[in-house]
Design a protein around this motif. Structure first.
Motif, short mmCIF file in Angstrom:
data_model
loop_
_atom_site.label_atom_id
_atom_site.label_comp_id
_atom_site.label_asym_id
_atom_site.label_seq_id
_atom_site.Cartn_x
_atom_site.Cartn_y
_atom_site.Cartn_z
N LYS A 93 20.50 7.24 19.88
CA LYS A 93 20.90 6.81 21.22
C LYS A 93 22.41 7.01 21.40
N HIS A 103 16.05 13.67 14.26
CA HIS A 103 16.31 12.36 14.87
C HIS A 103 17.57 12.46 15.73
N GLU A 154 15.75 9.35 20.76
CA GLU A 154 16.04 8.00 21.22
C GLU A 154 17.09 7.97 22.32
#
Length: 406
Positions: free
Chosen positions: A105, A102, A56
């Motif tokens: 951001k 994962h 992300e």
């Protein structure tokens, strides 16, 4: 020689009357070689897995992180696939992947600025090796980022300010990194700590050699069954009167024995070709080694057959000959590495088994295929096999001349 060939043709015709049994003898090595190839493959087994990456952040740092899994040995074990976080969680929940990484951001900016951040790793509990490899790799990479901050934190934080860096900032960073390189160079070249590794031999089984070991064992198991079955055929010829008629002629006895040896040589050659041709997929050796192994397997197989032949000729009756052949075959197979490779046996049993005719032959076949025998070693191995065949043939001729047909 012509008479020996006539006797050999007679024996081959007798074998042709039972083609199913002959096909089983020849097909055993090929089937086992194919099975070993399917179970173990042709080379070393490398685990294969899928790493799902939900990036992300989409920064330079996150790209370097995910790209590290596609480099070197990791690239041969892991396939990296970028996914959305929701889709990755769903796929890893269904077991479609080894792990899900994962990258949130702001991860790249946090690494450069030296502020706390987190990576989230979800592993597949149904797998053991690859998830552990991914976990350890992520741990190493995070530690590398920490030490990079310790050594070059000021320079890295300079890249987090907005806007393009000025020429002066680029020059200052280059000078700083150069000084840093010289400072740590004394620790890296030559290294202050030298790691010395030592390989310790253990008593464990080398699983990488088991396919070849099983193939050699099955080849000699086929030879044992073939020798046992063909050796008792001489009692049928005696019962039917064919042997008595032959011995009553002026034809030499050695031609009769030579004919049986010639017939068995042709059958054993077919077994050797079948087993070694299929086994070439597992053994991965040169054509020259396969040719030498073919010759030795055929000659040693004749010696094992002649051992059975001499043994059954000393039995008092045909029924006793069949029992004696079985009593001889099973101990040789059990101790001589045909049922179980020597690699899986206790040391004392393997040492004993290598002294049996089939155990010695099996060991020498392994040396010819996978060892480094010199020319003299090859001559001695073949000389030993030929000498054993000659000795068994001499005993068989002597038994035919003295009392077998009475």
């Amino acid at each position: 020689m012509r008479l020996a060939w006539v006797c050999a043709v007679k024996d081959l015709r007798r074998l042709r009357r039972d083609p199913a049994q002959l096909l089983v003898w020849i097909g055993i090595p090929a089937f086992v070689a194919l099975l070993m190839m399917l179970l173990f493959g042709r080379g070393e087994v490398t685990p294969k897995g899928l790493l799902l990456v939900a990036d992300e952040d989409e920064s330079l740092v996150s790209s370097l992180l995910s790209g590290a899994f596609g480099q070197g040995p990791l690239g041969g074990m892991l396939t990296v696939e970028r996914v959305a976080l929701a889709g990755g969680r769903e796929r890893i929940g269904r077991g479609q992947g080894s792990a899900l990484l994962h990258i949130p951001k702001g991860f790249g900016a946090a690494v450069l600025a030296g502020t706390p951040t987190q990576l989230k790793l979800v592993t597949n509990p149904a797998q053991r090796i690859l998830p552990e490899i991914v976990t350890e790799t992520v741990s190493i990479l995070t530690e590398a980022a920490f030490y990079a901050q310790v050594l070059a934190g000021d320079q890295l934080r300079g890249f987090t300010r907005g806007g393009a860096p000025s020429d002066l900032e680029v020059a200052e960073s280059a000078v700083a990194f150069n000084r840093l390189g010289r400072a740590v160079g004394g620790y890296l070249d030559p290294p202050r700590i030298e790691l010395v590794t030592e390989v310790v031999e253990t008593g464990g089984v080398d699983t990488g050699r088991l396919p070849a070991a099983f193939l050699r064992s099955m080849l000699f198991m086929a030879i044992l069954f073939l020798g046992m079955g063909f050796s008792t055929e001489i009692w049928k010829e005696k019962r039917q009167g064919a042997l008595v008629r032959y011995l009553s002629t002026p034809a030499p006895v050695r031609s009769f024995v030579a004919g049986r040896i010639l017939a068995m040589t042709l059958v054993l050659a077919a077994v050797a070709v079948s087993g070694l041709s299929a086994g070439a997929l597992v053994l991965q050796v040169s054509a020259a080694r396969l040719l030498v192994a073919f010759l030795f397997l055929t000659i040693s197989g004749v010696g094992i057959y002649m051992l059975f032949q001499v043994a059954v000729m000393f039995a008092p009756t045909e029924r006793a000959a069949a029992v004696l052949a079985n009593l001889l075959m099973f101990p040789l197979a059990m101790t001589g590495g045909s049922f179980f490779p020597f690699e899986l046996m206790p040391d004392w049993m393997a040492s004993l088994g290598r002294l049996t005719p089939n155990g010695w032959s099996l060991t020498q076949l392994g040396v010819l295929l996978e060892g480094r025998p010199g020319p003299l070693d090859v001559v001695l191995v073949f000389g030993g096999a030929i000498t054993f065949v000659a000795l068994m043939s001499w005993l068989a001729v002597g038994r035919l001349r003295r009392g077998f047909v009475q």
